[in-house]
Write a protein that holds these residues in place. Structure first.
Motif, mmCIF file in Angstrom:
data_model
loop_
_atom_site.group_PDB
_atom_site.id
_atom_site.type_symbol
_atom_site.label_atom_id
_atom_site.label_comp_id
_atom_site.label_asym_id
_atom_site.label_seq_id
_atom_site.Cartn_x
_atom_site.Cartn_y
_atom_site.Cartn_z
ATOM 1 N N ILE A 237 -5.649 -4.904 1.200
ATOM 2 C CA ILE A 237 -4.969 -4.404 0.001
ATOM 3 C C ILE A 237 -5.983 -3.976 -1.050
ATOM 4 O O ILE A 237 -5.740 -3.046 -1.820
ATOM 5 C CB ILE A 237 -4.047 -5.488 -0.600
ATOM 6 C CG1 ILE A 237 -3.133 -6.067 0.469
ATOM 7 C CG2 ILE A 237 -3.231 -4.938 -1.748
ATOM 8 C CD1 ILE A 237 -2.336 -7.266 -0.002
ATOM 9 N N LEU A 238 -7.135 -4.634 -1.098
ATOM 10 C CA LEU A 238 -8.121 -4.354 -2.132
ATOM 11 C C LEU A 238 -8.673 -2.933 -2.036
ATOM 12 O O LEU A 238 -9.225 -2.424 -3.007
ATOM 13 C CB LEU A 238 -9.266 -5.374 -2.046
ATOM 14 C CG LEU A 238 -8.873 -6.840 -2.289
ATOM 15 C CD1 LEU A 238 -10.071 -7.751 -2.094
ATOM 16 C CD2 LEU A 238 -8.290 -7.016 -3.683
ATOM 17 N N ASP A 239 -8.511 -2.298 -0.896
ATOM 18 C CA ASP A 239 -8.949 -0.915 -0.743
ATOM 19 C C ASP A 239 -7.964 0.075 -1.347
ATOM 20 O O ASP A 239 -8.254 1.277 -1.413
ATOM 21 C CB ASP A 239 -9.151 -0.578 0.741
ATOM 22 C CG ASP A 239 -10.260 -1.406 1.374
ATOM 23 O OD1 ASP A 239 -11.212 -1.757 0.651
ATOM 24 O OD2 ASP A 239 -10.157 -1.705 2.585
ATOM 25 N N TYR A 240 -6.800 -0.431 -1.775
ATOM 26 C CA TYR A 240 -5.749 0.465 -2.282
ATOM 27 C C TYR A 240 -5.383 0.150 -3.735
ATOM 28 O O TYR A 240 -4.267 0.431 -4.175
ATOM 29 C CB TYR A 240 -4.493 0.345 -1.402
ATOM 30 C CG TYR A 240 -4.712 0.831 0.007
ATOM 31 C CD1 TYR A 240 -4.448 2.150 0.357
ATOM 32 C CD2 TYR A 240 -5.188 -0.029 0.991
ATOM 33 C CE1 TYR A 240 -4.644 2.599 1.657
ATOM 34 C CE2 TYR A 240 -5.392 0.414 2.296
ATOM 35 C CZ TYR A 240 -5.121 1.725 2.618
ATOM 36 O OH TYR A 240 -5.327 2.175 3.903
ATOM 37 N N LEU A 241 -6.319 -0.403 -4.484
ATOM 38 C CA LEU A 241 -6.031 -0.769 -5.867
ATOM 39 C C LEU A 241 -5.682 0.435 -6.722
ATOM 40 O O LEU A 241 -4.970 0.312 -7.726
ATOM 41 C CB LEU A 241 -7.223 -1.519 -6.479
ATOM 42 C CG LEU A 241 -7.545 -2.891 -5.874
ATOM 43 C CD1 LEU A 241 -8.698 -3.540 -6.622
ATOM 44 C CD2 LEU A 241 -6.333 -3.799 -5.883
ATOM 45 N N CYS B 205 0.820 -1.228 0.000
ATOM 46 C CA CYS B 205 0.000 0.000 0.000
ATOM 47 C C CYS B 205 0.843 1.264 0.000
ATOM 48 O O CYS B 205 0.291 2.374 0.014
ATOM 49 C CB CYS B 205 -0.928 0.007 1.218
ATOM 50 S SG CYS B 205 -2.091 -1.376 1.254
ATOM 51 N N SER B 206 2.172 1.123 -0.036
ATOM 52 C CA SER B 206 3.052 2.288 0.070
ATOM 53 C C SER B 206 3.082 3.121 -1.204
ATOM 54 O O SER B 206 3.392 4.309 -1.178
ATOM 55 C CB SER B 206 4.472 1.835 0.408
ATOM 56 O OG SER B 206 5.059 1.138 -0.689
ATOM 57 N N GLY B 207 2.805 2.474 -2.343
ATOM 58 C CA GLY B 207 2.862 3.188 -3.607
ATOM 59 C C GLY B 207 4.238 3.153 -4.254
ATOM 60 O O GLY B 207 4.401 3.574 -5.405
ATOM 61 N N ASN B 208 5.248 2.649 -3.526
ATOM 62 C CA ASN B 208 6.589 2.515 -4.081
ATOM 63 C C ASN B 208 6.646 1.259 -4.941
ATOM 64 O O ASN B 208 6.438 0.147 -4.448
ATOM 65 C CB ASN B 208 7.616 2.446 -2.937
ATOM 66 C CG ASN B 208 9.041 2.331 -3.439
ATOM 67 O OD1 ASN B 208 9.419 1.349 -4.075
ATOM 68 N ND2 ASN B 208 9.844 3.341 -3.140
ATOM 69 N N GLU B 209 6.926 1.430 -6.217
ATOM 70 C CA GLU B 209 6.811 0.324 -7.174
ATOM 71 C C GLU B 209 7.689 -0.874 -6.800
ATOM 72 O O GLU B 209 7.233 -2.022 -6.839
ATOM 73 C CB GLU B 209 7.174 0.808 -8.578
ATOM 74 C CG GLU B 209 6.952 -0.258 -9.651
ATOM 75 C CD GLU B 209 7.172 0.277 -11.049
ATOM 76 O OE1 GLU B 209 7.095 -0.525 -12.004
ATOM 77 O OE2 GLU B 209 7.423 1.486 -11.196
ATOM 78 N N ALA B 210 8.953 -0.601 -6.427
ATOM 79 C CA ALA B 210 9.869 -1.700 -6.090
ATOM 80 C C ALA B 210 9.394 -2.436 -4.841
ATOM 81 O O ALA B 210 9.425 -3.670 -4.786
ATOM 82 C CB ALA B 210 11.275 -1.156 -5.870
#
Length: 295
Positions: free
Chosen positions: A249-253, A216-221
């Motif tokens: 996790i499904l709340d942060y798609l 959920c951090s948004g950092n791709e790596a």
């Protein structure tokens, strides 16, 4: 110190306590370096016998007569590490000398299971040395001195010692996953994997929670690495993963890419439709009816 290699395991805690209490600032590095070379706890209990004993203790709650001896050996090792923890907690000189002794070890073959256990212990015990230990670990990983086989052996032989440091080990893994170096990121992911494999249910929940945070951090790596670890854990132990909710996790798609969403649903589908899991209907419902992405 000259007699250390011939001392019985049950006598080691008292002897090591005496040695550590006798150390001065002037001779700390010399004594710790010699102690590190002579104290090889990996072979105090034969790994194959130890693992067999662990299986018996976990599955039956009891051990055979040989298992009782192995359990006694483990108790001595746990007591020994408690003695060392106490020493490094109250003597900064000892903890710094121990890190330095490991840092000065250059050959790959000279690095031991004992070294990694000590780094984890000092990391969890002395907050002032955390950055120093992280730097030493990163350098060792980059140079190839500390590799996966050594880490796996550390967990398999001394998991009873390490399980009390679960939160610190996960904190270290989290820090390593923030690196830009792929070898260091991989090592951090292995810490999550082996913590889940060898520790108890509570720590398994903490591992999954930490991985969800990375996703959920948004950092791709971080997202890619955490998803890869989740898939490994689902394959490794689907029954244990069934007990850990990952659907937050499904709340942060919206924060992850379509390719990562595909990987996430592969993880969830693998878990939902695994033949080993009978009570998976609620997971199937989550996979089949996911929340709608905002337009």
């Amino acid at each position: 110190m000259d007699k250390l290699s011939s001392i019985r395991l049950e006598d080691l805690p008292v002897i090591i306590k005496f040695i550590l209490h006798s150390i001065t600032a002037m001779d700390a590095l010399e004594v710790i370096s010699e102690l590190r070379e002579k104290l090889d706890l990996q072979h105090c209990v034969l790994p194959s016998r130890l693992q067999a004993s662990q299986v018996k203790l976990k599955s039956k709650g009891r051990a055979s007569s040989s298992g009782n001896q192995e359990s006694s050996d483990q108790s001595c090792i746990i007591l020994l590490f408690d003695v060392i923890k106490s020493a490094i907690r109250y003597e900064k000189t000892i903890s710094e000398a121990w890190i330095k002794a490991i840092e000065n070890t250059a050959s790959v073959s000279e690095h031991k299971v004992f070294d990694l256990v000590m780094l984890f212990i000092i990391y969890s015990t002395n907050t002032q040395t955390k950055k120093y230990i992280e730097r030493v670990l990163r350098n060792k990983i980059r140079s190839g001195c500390i590799q996966e086989q050594l880490l796996q052996s550390t967990f398999s032989v001394h998991y009873l010692v390490l399980k009390d440091m679960c939160s610190s080990i996960l904190s270290l893994a989290q820090s390593l996953l923030h690196s830009l170096d792929q070898s260091i990121i991989s090592f951090g992911s292995l810490l999550y994997k082996y913590a889940f494999k060898f520790f108890d249910t509570y720590c398994q929940q903490e591992v999954v929670g930490a991985l969800v945070t990375h996703i959920c951090s948004g950092n791709e790596a971080e997202v890619d690495t955490a998803l890869d670890v989740l898939l490994e854990l689902v394959v490794l132990n689907p029954s244990a993963m069934m007990m850990n909710a990952v659907f937050g996790i499904l709340d942060y798609l919206d924060n992850i890419s379509p390719q990562q969403i595909r990987k996430l649903f592969y993880v969830l589908s693998t878990l939902a439709f695994s033949k080993q899991n009978e009570a998976s209907s609620h997971i199937q419902a989550q996979v089949i009816l996911p929340p709608q992405r905002s337009q």
